[in-house]
Enzyme design. Structure first.
Site, short mmCIF file in Angstrom:
data_model
loop_
_atom_site.label_atom_id
_atom_site.label_comp_id
_atom_site.label_asym_id
_atom_site.label_seq_id
_atom_site.Cartn_x
_atom_site.Cartn_y
_atom_site.Cartn_z
N GLY A 270 -19.79 18.00 28.13
CA GLY A 270 -19.87 19.11 29.36
C GLY A 270 -21.24 18.94 29.95
N ARG A 271 -22.14 17.86 29.48
CA ARG A 271 -23.37 17.59 30.34
C ARG A 271 -23.56 15.91 30.13
NH1 ARG A 271 -28.49 20.00 27.48
NH2 ARG A 271 -27.65 20.14 25.26
N LYS B 55 -27.15 12.35 29.85
CA LYS B 55 -27.17 13.63 29.24
C LYS B 55 -27.87 14.48 30.11
CE LYS B 55 -27.42 15.80 24.96
NZ LYS B 55 -27.71 15.78 23.58
N ASP C 261 -24.17 24.72 32.54
CA ASP C 261 -24.60 24.19 33.80
C ASP C 261 -24.75 22.54 33.77
OD1 ASP C 261 -26.81 23.59 32.12
OD2 ASP C 261 -28.24 24.78 33.16
N GLY C 262 -24.22 21.98 32.48
CA GLY C 262 -24.38 20.34 32.71
C GLY C 262 -25.72 19.76 32.71
N ARG D 120 -28.60 7.65 27.41
CA ARG D 120 -28.43 7.11 26.01
C ARG D 120 -27.38 5.76 25.97
NH1 ARG D 120 -26.13 12.41 22.67
NH2 ARG D 120 -24.22 12.22 23.87
N ARG E 200 -16.49 10.01 18.69
CA ARG E 200 -16.55 10.66 17.46
C ARG E 200 -15.78 11.64 16.86
NH1 ARG E 200 -20.36 14.11 20.73
NH2 ARG E 200 -20.68 12.45 22.24
N ASP F 278 -17.86 17.20 16.03
CA ASP F 278 -18.04 16.45 17.33
C ASP F 278 -19.52 15.94 17.45
OD1 ASP F 278 -18.81 19.40 17.52
OD2 ASP F 278 -19.74 18.96 19.10
N ASN F 279 -20.24 16.02 16.34
CA ASN F 279 -21.47 15.34 16.50
C ASN F 279 -21.52 14.12 15.44
OD1 ASN F 279 -22.26 16.67 18.73
ND2 ASN F 279 -23.50 18.25 17.31
P1 AMP Z 1 -23.82 20.26 21.17
O1 AMP Z 1 -24.23 21.34 20.22
O2 AMP Z 1 -25.17 19.91 22.04
O3 AMP Z 1 -23.53 19.20 20.48
O4 AMP Z 1 -23.06 20.66 22.14
C1 AMP Z 1 -21.54 21.34 22.08
C2 AMP Z 1 -20.82 21.22 23.14
O5 AMP Z 1 -21.36 22.13 24.42
C3 AMP Z 1 -20.48 19.76 23.74
O6 AMP Z 1 -19.02 19.86 24.48
C4 AMP Z 1 -21.69 19.79 24.87
O7 AMP Z 1 -21.07 18.80 25.89
C5 AMP Z 1 -21.55 21.15 25.48
N1 AMP Z 1 -22.93 21.41 25.93
C6 AMP Z 1 -24.22 21.90 25.52
N2 AMP Z 1 -25.01 22.24 26.57
C7 AMP Z 1 -24.37 22.04 27.80
C8 AMP Z 1 -24.82 22.36 29.19
N3 AMP Z 1 -26.15 22.61 29.08
N4 AMP Z 1 -23.95 22.20 29.97
C9 AMP Z 1 -22.75 22.04 29.58
N5 AMP Z 1 -22.10 21.68 28.45
C10 AMP Z 1 -22.81 21.65 27.48
MG MG Z 2 -22.39 17.26 20.78
#
Ligand code: AMP
Ligand code: MG
Length: 518
Positions: A103-104, A124, A136-137, A194, A201, A271-272
Site C-alpha cells: 500500500g505504500r 517505503k 495515503d501511501g 529497503r 512473505r 503478511d509481515n
Molecule cells: P503493516 O501493518 O505496516 O504491515 O501494513 C498493513 C497493510 O497496510 C499493508 O498492506 C500496507 O501496505 C498497508 N499500509 C500501511 N500504511 C499505509 C499507508 N500509509 N498507505 C497505504 N497503505 C498502507
Molecule cells: Mg506489512
C-alpha cells in the site's frame, strides 16, 4: 554517477496487473501492479548505510549527490528500473484480511551486485498504489527513522533481516492521528529505501490460494524455488516439500534469535513474515528493557497481547500453519506436517544452543533449563533489565559470585531489595554449575559476549533521535547507527546509549508504547 544494473525477474517472470490505473482496487490473478512513485517536494538525504551501499557497489561520492536523494525519494528513475507494487494478503491479528498488498511500498527494481546477486530496492512511503485502500501511501519521519535504524541494527546483530540503504526527507508533511484520538496532526515525511533479495512473505502465497488462483500460486512457488532457494534440488514434489521445511527452519531460527536479544516485532501478521526467514516490516517493534514476557510495544495489541514477547515462537508456528493451509493444494499433507515438525525441532534446538551461550555454559541439560527459568523469574520479579542482566552475568566470578555485578540492571529499588537473597542463592547455584562444567574463563566470556548484546536499539533512544530530528538536529540518528555497528563489544560509540531506560521514558509514547499509525 549512480551506477546500478538491474535484472527485474519478478516483473518479467510473474503475471502482472494489466491495468496501470492507480486507484484502490482488487487486483485478481496478478503478483504485481505497475505503479510509479509520486514525486515529493524537496528530497534530502538524512542518512544512509555505508555497508549496504558498498554491497550494492555504490561509491561513497555517488551517495552524496542530489541524484541519489532524488532517486531514493521516488523523484527520478535510473535506467533499468521498472517500479511495481506487490500483491499479497494476510491474516491480521488472527483474522483473514484478504488482499493487502504494497500500500505504500514501491519496488524500483532488482539491482545486481558484483557477484550477480539480486537485491530488490524498495521505497517505503513513495505514494499511493492500487493496494493503498483508504490510506495515503506515505510514511512519517518517525516510523522511517525507526525502520532505517533497526534494519541495520539487526543486521549488525547477525539476525536475518531486510536492510535499509537510505533515509530521505521528503520536504512534505504527512497527516497522522498518532494516538487514534481524533486529533490528526501534520508530521514531517520521509522515505526509506529497503533492500532484500525478495520481499515475498507468507501472505504472498496465501492470497492466490484463498482466491483459488492455482496457476498463479504455482508460478509463484516455481519462481521462489528457482531464484530464492536454488540450493534445493530433487524432483518437483521433493523440492516443494523441502522448500516448505526450509521456510519453517529459517523461521524457527529467526524466532530463537529474536528471543535471544529480546526483540518484540509487535505485528506478526502473516503478511509481515518473510518467506526468506528475514525480520520484515519494522513498525511498533521494541526491545525488552525490564524483562517482562508479556511485553508488547504495540498499543493496538495492548488488550489481547497476541504478539507479546513470549508468544512470538507460538505465533510464528500458527502463521506457518496458515501458510501450510495455503500450500495444501501444491504440497502433500504429510510433507507439510513434517515441515511444521521441523519448525518445532529447529526452534527447540536453537533455543538450547542460545540458552547455553547466554548462560556461558558449554552444553545445556534439563537442570540448566530450570536454572535459566529461575533466572528469568528473578529478572521479572526484581524488575531487571534483560540486556544488562545477561551482560552482567558474564562478570560473575564462579569462584566468588557477587550480586554487585547487577547494580546497573535494576529499575525498582524495592523489588531489588525484595529479591536480593533469592538472587544470591541463584548465583551460588549458577557459579557451582559453571565450575562443574569446567569451561575456561576466556571461552565462557567469548560465548556470552557473542550471545548477549551490549548495545540494542532501545525505543527511548530511537525516540530521542526522532524528536531531535523533528527539531532539525539529525546527529543522533548517525550516532545510533554507529553504536549499532558494534552491538557486542564495549565501544566508545555506545557512550550515553548503553544504560537502562530512564524513568521519564517508562510510560512515554514512542518509548514504551507505539501505535501502528506510521
Ligand atoms: P503493516 O501493518 O505496516 O504491515 O501494513 C498493513 C497493510 O497496510 C499493508 O498492506 C500496507 O501496505 C498497508 N499500509 C500501511 N500504511 C499505509 C499507508 N500509509 N498507505 C497505504 N497503505 C498502507
Ligand atoms: Mg506489512
Amino acid at each position: 554517477m549512480l551506477d546500478l544494473r538491474f535484472d527485474n525477474r519478478f516483473r518479467r517472470e510473474l503475471p502482472g496487473d494489466p491495468s496501470s490505473e492507480n486507484r484502490p482496487r482488487q487486483v485478481p490473478a496478478a503478483a504485481w501492479s505497475p505503479v510509479l512513485p509520486t514525486p515529493v517536494a524537496a528530497p534530502r538525504l538524512i542518512a544512509h548505510s555505508r555497508e549496504m551501499a558498498e554491497a550494492l557497489g555504490l561509491e561513497a561520492q555517488a551517495v552524496s549527490t542530489p541524484e541519489f536523494a532524488a532517486v531514493f525519494a521516488g523523484n527520478a528513475l535510473l535506467p533499468g528500473m521498472q517500479p511495481y507494487a506487490a500483491n499479497y494478503g494476510g491474516h491480521q491479528f488472527g483474522v483473514w484480511a484478504g488482499q493487502l498488498g504494497d500500500g505504500r511500498a514501491i519496488t524500483l527494481g532488482e539491482a545486481l551486485d558484483a557477484e550477480g546477486r539480486h537485491w530488490e530496492l524498495q521505497l517505503k512511503g513513495a505514494g499511493p498504489t492500487p493496494y493503498s485502500r483508504h490510506a495515503d501511501g506515505r510514511a512519517v519521519l518517525r516510523s522511517s527513522v525507526r525502520e532505517f535504524l533497526c534494519s541495520e541494527a539487526m543486521h549488525h546483530l547477525g539476525i536475518p533481516t531486510t536492510r535499509a540503504l537510505s533515509l530521505v526527507a521528503t520536504g512534505e508533511s504527512v497527516v497522522r492521528d498518532m494516538f487514534y484520538d481524533g486529533r490528526p496532526a501534520p508530521e514531517p515525511g520521509a522515505i526509506v529505501c529497503r533492500v532484500a533479495p525478495s520481499f515475498l512473505r507468507l501472505g504472498s502465497y496465501q492470497l492466490p490460494a484463498a482466491r483459488g488462483e492455482h496457476a498463479l500460486l504455482g508460478k509463484l512457488i516455481d519462481f521462489t524455488l528457482e531464484h530464492l532457494f536454488p540450493e534445493i534440488d530433487g524432483d518437483a514434489a521433493t523440492r516443494r516439500a523441502d522448500w516448505f521445511a526450509e521456510v519453517c527452519r529459517r523461521t524457527a531460527r529467526l524466532m530463537a534469535d529474536w528471543m535471544r536479544v529480546g526483540f518484540v516485532h509487535g505485528v506478526m501478521n502473516t503478511d509481515n513474515l518473510s518467506v526468506l526467514g528475514l525480520t520484515l516490516d519494522y513498525g511498533p517493534y521494541g526491545f525488552l528493557d525490564d524483562f517482562d514476557p508479556d511485553f508488547t510495544p504495540n498499543t493496538t495489541d495492548a488488550e489481547g497481547r497476541r504478539y507479546r514477547f513470549a508468544h512470538q515462537p507460538g505465533i510464528a508456528y500458527w502463521n506457518l500453519q496458515q501458510f501450510a493451509a495455503a500450500l495444501a493444494g501444491a504440497i502433500d499433507g504429510e510433507a507439510l506436517q513434517r515441515g511444521l515438525d521441523r519448525y518445532v525441532q529447529t526452534f527447540s534446538e536453537a533455543q538450547r544452543v542460545s540458552s547455553a551461550a547466554k548462560l556461558g555454559l558449554p552444553d545445556f541439560g534439563d537442570s540448566d533449563e530450570t536454572l535459566l527459568r529461575e533466572f528469568y523469574r528473578l529478572l521479572f520479579a526484581a524488575e531487571m533489565d534483560f540486556t544488562l542482566g545477561f551482560r552482567a552475568l558474564a562478570e560473575v566470578d564462579p569462584a566468588c559470585p557477587d550480586g554487585a555485578v547487577f547494580a546497573e540492571a535494576f529499575y525498582h529499588p524495592g523489588k531489588q531489595a525484595g529479591q536480593a537473597s533469592a538472587l544470591a542463592d541463584w548465583l551460588g547455584r549458577y557459579a557451582a554449575r559453571v565450575r562443574a562444567s569446567g569451561i575456561d574463563p576466556a571461552s565462557r566470556r567469548a560465548l556470552m559476549d557473542r550471545a548477549n548484546p551490549r548495545f540494542i536499539l532501545r525505543n527511548w533512544l530511537a525516540q530521542q533521535a526522532i524528536e531531535r530530528a523533528q527539531r532539525g538536529d539529525e546527529a543522533m540518528i548517525h550516532q545510533l547507527l554507529e553504536a549499532a555497528r558494534h552491538p557486542f563489544e564495549d565501544h566508545p560509540a555506545h557512550a550515553g546509549f548503553r544504560g537502562r531506560r530512564p524513568e521519564w521514558a517508562r510510560n512515554r509514547p514512542g518509548c514504551s508504547m507505539l501505535s501502528c499509525s506510521s
